[in-house]
Design a protein around this motif. Structure first.
Motif, mmCIF file in Angstrom:
data_model
loop_
_atom_site.group_PDB
_atom_site.id
_atom_site.type_symbol
_atom_site.label_atom_id
_atom_site.label_comp_id
_atom_site.label_asym_id
_atom_site.label_seq_id
_atom_site.Cartn_x
_atom_site.Cartn_y
_atom_site.Cartn_z
ATOM 1 N N ASN A 1 49.154 31.904 53.328
ATOM 2 C CA ASN A 1 47.711 32.073 53.339
ATOM 3 C C ASN A 1 47.295 33.302 52.509
ATOM 4 O O ASN A 1 48.147 34.408 52.989
ATOM 5 N N ALA A 2 46.325 33.422 51.944
ATOM 6 C CA ALA A 2 45.812 34.679 51.494
ATOM 7 C C ALA A 2 44.408 34.660 51.307
ATOM 8 O O ALA A 2 43.688 33.626 51.461
ATOM 9 N N ASP A 3 43.914 35.889 51.569
ATOM 10 C CA ASP A 3 42.329 36.436 51.574
ATOM 11 C C ASP A 3 42.174 36.635 50.072
ATOM 12 O O ASP A 3 42.740 37.846 49.667
ATOM 13 N N VAL A 4 41.397 36.024 49.474
ATOM 14 C CA VAL A 4 41.280 36.177 47.927
ATOM 15 C C VAL A 4 39.715 36.275 47.635
ATOM 16 O O VAL A 4 38.802 35.824 48.108
ATOM 17 N N TRP A 5 39.543 37.637 46.478
ATOM 18 C CA TRP A 5 37.963 37.632 45.980
ATOM 19 C C TRP A 5 38.394 37.131 44.679
ATOM 20 O O TRP A 5 38.952 37.635 44.079
ATOM 21 N N VAL A 6 37.834 36.042 44.494
ATOM 22 C CA VAL A 6 37.854 35.289 43.226
ATOM 23 C C VAL A 6 36.890 36.060 42.124
ATOM 24 O O VAL A 6 35.961 36.660 42.416
ATOM 25 N N ARG A 7 37.142 36.049 40.869
ATOM 26 C CA ARG A 7 36.510 36.603 39.780
ATOM 27 C C ARG A 7 34.903 35.844 40.066
ATOM 28 O O ARG A 7 34.848 34.686 39.929
ATOM 29 N N TYR A 8 33.891 36.865 39.947
ATOM 30 C CA TYR A 8 32.572 36.564 39.972
ATOM 31 C C TYR A 8 32.311 35.946 41.370
ATOM 32 O O TYR A 8 31.111 35.396 41.579
ATOM 33 N N GLY A 9 32.940 36.227 42.259
ATOM 34 C CA GLY A 9 32.691 35.812 43.718
ATOM 35 C C GLY A 9 31.667 36.648 44.336
ATOM 36 O O GLY A 9 31.426 37.764 43.996
ATOM 37 N N ARG A 10 31.623 36.321 45.570
ATOM 38 C CA ARG A 10 30.450 37.197 46.358
ATOM 39 C C ARG A 10 31.006 37.404 47.731
ATOM 40 O O ARG A 10 30.325 37.974 48.521
ATOM 41 N N ALA A 11 32.348 36.854 47.886
ATOM 42 C CA ALA A 11 32.861 37.230 49.368
ATOM 43 C C ALA A 11 34.315 36.685 49.489
ATOM 44 O O ALA A 11 34.855 36.054 48.352
ATOM 45 N N TRP A 12 35.014 37.108 50.431
ATOM 46 C CA TRP A 12 36.529 37.110 50.398
ATOM 47 C C TRP A 12 36.518 35.496 50.878
ATOM 48 O O TRP A 12 35.953 34.973 51.822
ATOM 49 N N GLN A 13 37.374 34.741 50.392
ATOM 50 C CA GLN A 13 37.824 33.332 50.787
ATOM 51 C C GLN A 13 39.260 33.371 51.163
ATOM 52 O O GLN A 13 40.182 33.716 50.411
ATOM 53 N N ALA A 14 39.466 32.385 52.064
ATOM 54 C CA ALA A 14 41.043 32.180 52.419
ATOM 55 C C ALA A 14 41.626 30.976 51.630
ATOM 56 O O ALA A 14 40.769 29.867 51.862
ATOM 57 N N TYR A 15 42.804 31.204 51.344
ATOM 58 C CA TYR A 15 43.443 30.048 50.561
ATOM 59 C C TYR A 15 44.540 29.699 51.341
ATOM 60 O O TYR A 15 45.177 30.846 51.877
ATOM 61 N N TRP A 16 45.156 28.275 51.290
ATOM 62 C CA TRP A 16 46.335 27.965 52.001
ATOM 63 C C TRP A 16 47.121 27.128 50.907
ATOM 64 O O TRP A 16 46.807 26.691 49.868
ATOM 65 N N GLY A 17 48.434 27.508 51.251
ATOM 66 C CA GLY A 17 49.442 26.648 50.240
ATOM 67 C C GLY A 17 49.724 25.352 50.903
ATOM 68 O O GLY A 17 49.257 24.869 51.900
ATOM 69 N N GLN A 18 50.517 24.544 50.084
ATOM 70 C CA GLN A 18 50.641 23.225 50.659
ATOM 71 C C GLN A 18 51.620 22.836 51.849
ATOM 72 O O GLN A 18 51.837 22.009 52.433
ATOM 73 N N GLY A 19 52.343 24.083 52.117
ATOM 74 C CA GLY A 19 53.353 24.079 53.017
ATOM 75 C C GLY A 19 54.896 23.743 52.623
ATOM 76 O O GLY A 19 55.062 23.138 51.772
ATOM 77 N N THR A 20 55.854 24.200 53.424
ATOM 78 C CA THR A 20 57.220 24.126 52.749
ATOM 79 C C THR A 20 57.887 24.042 54.078
ATOM 80 O O THR A 20 57.938 24.706 55.118
ATOM 81 N N GLN A 21 58.824 22.903 54.389
ATOM 82 C CA GLN A 21 59.543 22.709 55.238
ATOM 83 C C GLN A 21 60.892 23.569 55.684
ATOM 84 O O GLN A 21 61.566 23.627 54.787
ATOM 85 N N VAL A 22 60.842 23.948 56.810
ATOM 86 C CA VAL A 22 62.103 24.872 57.016
ATOM 87 C C VAL A 22 62.561 24.110 58.359
ATOM 88 O O VAL A 22 62.086 23.820 59.326
ATOM 89 N N THR A 23 63.998 23.597 58.212
ATOM 90 C CA THR A 23 64.717 22.838 59.294
ATOM 91 C C THR A 23 65.963 23.551 59.479
ATOM 92 O O THR A 23 66.750 23.961 58.814
ATOM 93 N N VAL A 24 65.962 24.134 60.816
ATOM 94 C CA VAL A 24 67.165 25.069 61.376
ATOM 95 C C VAL A 24 68.122 24.076 62.369
ATOM 96 O O VAL A 24 67.482 23.674 63.503
ATOM 97 N N SER A 25 69.270 23.626 61.882
ATOM 98 C CA SER A 25 69.815 22.412 62.697
ATOM 99 C C SER A 25 71.366 22.472 62.144
ATOM 100 O O SER A 25 71.716 22.858 61.066
#
Length: 121
Positions: free
Chosen positions: A96-120
């Motif tokens: 997750n990241a809080d990003v100010w895009v170029r020419y933007g007007r506010a911070w926006q939150a972006y998410w990745g697609q996710g990665t599986q971690v399995t401990v077994s």
């Protein structure tokens, strides 16, 4: 716009280690905090760790002493090094990241697609 690309998940035995990476790309002017969340089956998504641009970090109690978050601001990349992994760490990990895009007007939150971690074993 902005994309977050994660890598580094997988299957690991209890007590083992993994290092997750997440690179932000796109029309980025500045990135504020970057963080990692996780969601286990049947549970809500929860914060694991987050780090601000200057390097100060916060951790969930479950991650303290075992996980280390870091970032490379030049590469717009955040890392999560996980040691002494336990079965209860099994989850999909999201960047997750809080990003100010170029020419933007506010911070926006972006998410990745996710990665599986399995401990077994």
């Amino acid at each position: 716009q902005v994309q977050l690309g994660e890598s580094g998940g997988g299957l690991v035995q209890p007590g083992g280690s993994l290092k997750l990476s997440c690179a932000a790309s796109g029309s980025i002017s500045s990135i504020g905090y970057m963080g990692w969340f996780r969601q286990a089956p049947g549970k809500e998504r929860e914060l694991v760790a987050r780090i601000v641009h200057g390097g100060s970090a916060d951790y969930a109690d479950s991650a303290k002493g075992r996980f280390t978050i870091s970032r490379d601001n030049a590469k717009n990349t955040v890392y999560l090094e996980m040691n002494s992994l336990r079965p209860e760490d099994t989850a999909v990990y999201y960047c997750n990241a809080d990003v100010w895009v170029r020419y933007g007007r506010a911070w926006q939150a972006y998410w990745g697609q996710g990665t599986q971690v399995t401990v077994s074993s």
